[in-house]
Design a protein around this motif. Structure first.
Motif, mmCIF file in Angstrom:
data_model
loop_
_atom_site.group_PDB
_atom_site.id
_atom_site.type_symbol
_atom_site.label_atom_id
_atom_site.label_comp_id
_atom_site.label_asym_id
_atom_site.label_seq_id
_atom_site.Cartn_x
_atom_site.Cartn_y
_atom_site.Cartn_z
ATOM 1 N N ALA A 105 -8.952 -11.811 4.834
ATOM 2 C CA ALA A 105 -10.015 -12.782 5.108
ATOM 3 C C ALA A 105 -9.638 -14.189 4.677
ATOM 4 C CB ALA A 105 -11.293 -12.338 4.393
ATOM 5 N N LEU A 106 -8.877 -14.307 3.611
ATOM 6 C CA LEU A 106 -8.492 -15.621 3.095
ATOM 7 C C LEU A 106 -7.250 -16.182 3.778
ATOM 8 C CD1 LEU A 106 -9.149 -14.886 -0.689
ATOM 9 C CD2 LEU A 106 -10.530 -16.343 0.816
ATOM 10 N N GLY A 107 -6.730 -15.441 4.753
ATOM 11 C CA GLY A 107 -5.605 -15.934 5.539
ATOM 12 C C GLY A 107 -4.269 -15.869 4.834
ATOM 13 N N GLU A 108 -4.150 -15.023 3.834
ATOM 14 C CA GLU A 108 -2.883 -14.916 3.122
ATOM 15 C C GLU A 108 -1.876 -14.125 3.950
ATOM 16 O OE1 GLU A 108 -3.316 -13.503 -0.852
ATOM 17 O OE2 GLU A 108 -5.056 -14.799 -1.268
ATOM 18 N N ALA A 109 -0.646 -14.609 4.004
ATOM 19 C CA ALA A 109 0.398 -13.947 4.783
ATOM 20 C C ALA A 109 0.695 -12.571 4.203
ATOM 21 C CB ALA A 109 1.664 -14.806 4.800
ATOM 22 N N TRP A 110 0.969 -11.638 5.063
ATOM 23 C CA TRP A 110 1.293 -10.288 4.621
ATOM 24 C C TRP A 110 2.693 -10.230 4.041
ATOM 25 C CZ3 TRP A 110 -0.603 -5.693 3.448
ATOM 26 C CH2 TRP A 110 0.276 -4.601 3.351
ATOM 27 N N GLU A 111 2.808 -9.565 2.927
ATOM 28 C CA GLU A 111 4.113 -9.244 2.354
ATOM 29 C C GLU A 111 4.221 -7.734 2.241
ATOM 30 O OE1 GLU A 111 5.470 -11.471 -1.119
ATOM 31 O OE2 GLU A 111 3.656 -12.699 -0.937
ATOM 32 N N PRO A 112 5.306 -7.132 2.723
ATOM 33 C CA PRO A 112 5.447 -5.677 2.627
ATOM 34 C C PRO A 112 5.258 -5.197 1.189
ATOM 35 C CG PRO A 112 7.144 -6.577 4.032
ATOM 36 C CD PRO A 112 6.441 -7.754 3.425
ATOM 37 N N LEU A 113 4.649 -4.024 1.066
ATOM 38 C CA LEU A 113 4.397 -3.423 -0.242
ATOM 39 C C LEU A 113 5.481 -2.398 -0.541
ATOM 40 C CD1 LEU A 113 0.550 -2.759 0.124
ATOM 41 C CD2 LEU A 113 1.672 -4.783 -0.827
ATOM 42 N N VAL A 114 6.073 -2.508 -1.718
ATOM 43 C CA VAL A 114 7.147 -1.609 -2.122
ATOM 44 C C VAL A 114 6.687 -0.814 -3.340
ATOM 45 C CG1 VAL A 114 9.546 -1.426 -2.877
ATOM 46 C CG2 VAL A 114 8.881 -3.231 -1.276
ATOM 47 N N ILE A 115 6.833 0.509 -3.260
ATOM 48 C CA ILE A 115 6.404 1.378 -4.358
ATOM 49 C C ILE A 115 7.577 2.259 -4.759
ATOM 50 C CG2 ILE A 115 4.766 3.147 -5.100
ATOM 51 C CD1 ILE A 115 2.965 2.159 -2.750
ATOM 52 N N GLY A 116 8.034 2.088 -5.992
ATOM 53 C CA GLY A 116 9.108 2.934 -6.500
ATOM 54 C C GLY A 116 8.602 4.335 -6.788
ATOM 55 N N LEU A 117 9.413 5.355 -6.439
ATOM 56 C CA LEU A 117 8.985 6.747 -6.573
ATOM 57 C C LEU A 117 9.397 7.377 -7.895
ATOM 58 C CD1 LEU A 117 9.715 7.998 -2.961
ATOM 59 C CD2 LEU A 117 7.571 7.137 -3.911
ATOM 60 N N ARG A 118 10.137 6.635 -8.716
ATOM 61 C CA ARG A 118 10.612 7.156 -9.995
ATOM 62 C C ARG A 118 11.296 8.514 -9.797
ATOM 63 N NH1 ARG A 118 5.336 5.362 -13.611
ATOM 64 N NH2 ARG A 118 5.591 3.125 -13.262
ATOM 65 N N PRO A 119 12.379 8.523 -9.021
ATOM 66 C CA PRO A 119 13.019 9.776 -8.639
ATOM 67 C C PRO A 119 13.794 10.391 -9.797
ATOM 68 C CG PRO A 119 14.314 7.934 -7.880
ATOM 69 C CD PRO A 119 13.058 7.340 -8.469
ATOM 70 N N PRO A 120 14.250 11.631 -9.635
ATOM 71 C CA PRO A 120 15.069 12.274 -10.671
ATOM 72 C C PRO A 120 16.374 11.520 -10.872
ATOM 73 C CG PRO A 120 14.300 13.864 -9.040
ATOM 74 C CD PRO A 120 13.998 12.517 -8.494
ATOM 75 N N SER A 121 16.853 11.548 -12.093
ATOM 76 C CA SER A 121 18.169 10.980 -12.376
ATOM 77 C C SER A 121 19.247 11.966 -11.953
ATOM 78 C CB SER A 121 18.288 10.695 -13.867
ATOM 79 O OG SER A 121 18.237 11.918 -14.592
ATOM 80 N N ALA A 122 20.500 11.492 -11.983
ATOM 81 C CA ALA A 122 21.616 12.376 -11.650
ATOM 82 C C ALA A 122 21.666 13.563 -12.598
ATOM 83 C CB ALA A 122 22.926 11.585 -11.704
ATOM 84 N N ALA A 123 21.363 13.341 -13.880
ATOM 85 C CA ALA A 123 21.386 14.436 -14.843
ATOM 86 C C ALA A 123 20.289 15.453 -14.540
ATOM 87 C CB ALA A 123 21.215 13.886 -16.253
ATOM 88 N N GLN A 124 19.090 14.962 -14.184
ATOM 89 C CA GLN A 124 18.014 15.876 -13.836
ATOM 90 C C GLN A 124 18.349 16.673 -12.583
ATOM 91 O OE1 GLN A 124 14.968 12.829 -13.693
ATOM 92 N NE2 GLN A 124 13.959 13.659 -15.532
ATOM 93 N N TYR A 125 19.034 16.001 -11.619
ATOM 94 C CA TYR A 125 19.444 16.693 -10.404
ATOM 95 C C TYR A 125 20.410 17.811 -10.736
ATOM 96 C CZ TYR A 125 21.883 17.473 -5.983
ATOM 97 O OH TYR A 125 22.466 18.040 -4.890
ATOM 98 N N ALA A 126 21.345 17.520 -11.631
ATOM 99 C CA ALA A 126 22.342 18.530 -11.989
ATOM 100 C C ALA A 126 21.704 19.696 -12.741
ATOM 101 C CB ALA A 126 23.434 17.891 -12.839
ATOM 102 N N ASN A 127 20.717 19.422 -13.601
ATOM 103 C CA ASN A 127 20.122 20.464 -14.438
ATOM 104 C C ASN A 127 19.003 21.240 -13.751
ATOM 105 O OD1 ASN A 127 21.816 19.819 -16.590
ATOM 106 N ND2 ASN A 127 20.384 18.250 -17.358
ATOM 107 N N ASP A 128 18.415 20.636 -12.718
ATOM 108 C CA ASP A 128 17.271 21.280 -12.052
ATOM 109 C C ASP A 128 17.415 21.124 -10.547
ATOM 110 O OD1 ASP A 128 14.955 22.666 -11.795
ATOM 111 O OD2 ASP A 128 13.697 21.258 -12.899
ATOM 112 N N PHE A 129 18.552 21.595 -10.048
ATOM 113 C CA PHE A 129 18.962 21.375 -8.662
ATOM 114 C C PHE A 129 17.877 21.816 -7.676
ATOM 115 C CE2 PHE A 129 20.891 22.985 -4.774
ATOM 116 C CZ PHE A 129 21.664 21.916 -4.363
ATOM 117 N N ASP A 130 17.337 23.019 -7.842
ATOM 118 C CA ASP A 130 16.392 23.547 -6.867
ATOM 119 C C ASP A 130 15.103 22.738 -6.819
ATOM 120 O OD1 ASP A 130 18.150 25.524 -6.173
ATOM 121 O OD2 ASP A 130 17.276 27.027 -7.536
ATOM 122 N N ALA A 131 14.582 22.352 -8.010
ATOM 123 C CA ALA A 131 13.339 21.591 -8.045
ATOM 124 C C ALA A 131 13.509 20.227 -7.394
ATOM 125 C CB ALA A 131 12.862 21.434 -9.489
ATOM 126 N N VAL A 132 14.654 19.575 -7.636
ATOM 127 C CA VAL A 132 14.901 18.258 -7.035
ATOM 128 C C VAL A 132 15.016 18.384 -5.527
ATOM 129 C CG1 VAL A 132 16.511 16.334 -6.909
ATOM 130 C CG2 VAL A 132 15.920 17.341 -9.133
#
Length: 393
Positions: free
Chosen positions: A36-63
């Motif tokens: 309504a105020l005429g502000e230009a749109w800026e894309p919204l970015v949301i980080g997913l906080r994904p598993p680290s490489a160590a978590q991937y290695a230790n919990d392969f199936d869950a990742v």
């Protein structure tokens, strides 16, 4: 691009986490206000906080399962960015690391609010053409606007009528807009008040606590009820009156003035000679402050023996310092212990116009010295005590 953060503690975010974050932003009105105020749109970015490489290695199936859900259930309107994670031990896998909402249209589809956006834009256009001074307010309160979307044609019409066509001293009942009655104004007075604040010129905004007072409508006059307790006439042929306070001030009636709170007590009051008896009816006692000739009369106030009773005594004495209290003392309280009750909502405010003894008893009531929320209503006091007190009056 703008980065939005998921709540602290979120890990391996799901699409539900992302949608919840975006819905909170929508519910706060941010997206529609920016539109309504005429502000230009800026894309919204949301980080997913994904598993680290160590978590991937230790919990392969869950990742793998978490990443698979993002591949299988991607909500329309989101673009997912992937990143390679892993190494020689577990192998390399592509994991989602962030999502992006590229456009407002994507956001509307994602939240399934396109129809609500359309309704809001139509209201905004209508306000802009018919009530332009309110456009900024509407822009900044989109969810409130949507919550009452069906009523906006009437809101605009009422505000325009008040601003441009309202007669002097009109009552709210006289608002002359199709489909609008007094109940409509009462139910929607908060929104109407917000619009009138930005649409009326400063000289049309008045002091006062009510909608009517603030916006220049006529208000119900204050009335006082009075009689002579000995049965003699106030005026020829008139033994009792309920009269506008503004007119009572011109009567200048003689006599010792008594003020009581309870209606039955008002009727049963002893026949004190050369006296005037007013029904205070709780905080209605404040109406008597406008009766100037009371300053030249002896005045006795008898209220309930509770915190509110002392507040009313304090208010009356602030205007008329000669006011004395009746049966609002410690001896009366203790004598009637069998008749003690409980005050629903005691108050604790500074009172500057009580006597030393009254103030001490008020503090004891506030601090529950004798009982929690102690109250002695005036109609529970023995009538013999009333007779003795009025004889002294």
């Amino acid at each position: 691009m703008r980065t939005l953060s998921l709540p602290r503690g979120t890990r391996w975010a799901t699409s539900d986490d992302v949608l919840s974050l975006l819905r909170r932003r929508w519910s706060a009105g941010t997206d529609l206000s920016e539109l309504a105020l005429g502000e230009a749109w800026e894309p919204l970015v949301i980080g997913l906080r994904p598993p680290s490489a160590a978590q991937y290695a230790n919990d392969f199936d869950a990742v793998q399962a978490w990443a698979g859900r993002w591949r299988a259930r991607l909500p329309a309107g989101l673009r997912v960015e992937w990143q390679a994670v892993g190494g020689r031990r577990s192998g390399v896998v592509q994991l989602p690391v962030r999502v992006v909402v590229e456009s407002r249209g994507d956001l509307w589809r994602l939240l399934q609010v396109a129809q609500q956006v359309h309704v809001f834009e139509n209201i905004l256009d209508d306000v802009g053409s018919r009530l332009p001074d309110a456009r900024d307010w509407v822009s900044r309160h989109p969810q409130r606007v949507l919550a009452e979307a069906a009523h906006w044609p009437s809101f605009i019409a009422v505000v325009n009528w008040i601003r441009d066509a309202m007669p002097a001293d009109a009552w709210v009942r006289q608002v002359d807009v199709p489909g609008v009655d007094t109940k409509f104004v009462e139910v929607h007075r908060e929104t109407l008040a917000a619009l009138l604040e930005v649409c009326l010129p400063p000289e049309r905004l008045h002091t006062g606590n009510s909608f009517a007072q603030r916006y220049g409508f006529a208000v119900k006059p204050a009335y006082a009820r009075v009689r002579r307790p000995d049965g003699t006439a106030l005026l020829p042929g008139v033994s009792e009156m309920t009269v506008r306070v503004s007119e009572l001030d011109a009567l200048d009636l003689p006599g010792h003035v008594f003020v009581v709170e309870n209606e039955v007590t008002y009727h049963a009051f002893p026949p004190a000679p050369n006296a005037l008896l007013f029904l205070g009816a709780g905080y209605g006692v404040s109406r008597l402050i406008a009766v100037n000739w009371l300053a030249d009369r002896p005045v006795t106030y008898w209220g309930d023996l509770d915190t509110h009773g002392f507040v009313m005594l304090d208010r009356l004495r602030a205007r008329f310092p000669q006011v004395r209290s009746m049966l609002m003392d410690r001896a009366t309280l203790l004598e009637h212990e069998a008749h003690w009750g409980v005050e629903d909502s005691p108050v604790n405010v500074d009172l500057e116009h009580l006597s030393v003894d009254e103030a001490a008893l008020y503090v004891d009531l506030v601090e529950d010295r004798y009982a929690v929320g102690l109250r002695l209503e005036q109609e529970r006091i023995r009538f013999g005590r009333v007779l003795a007190a009025t004889a002294l009056g």
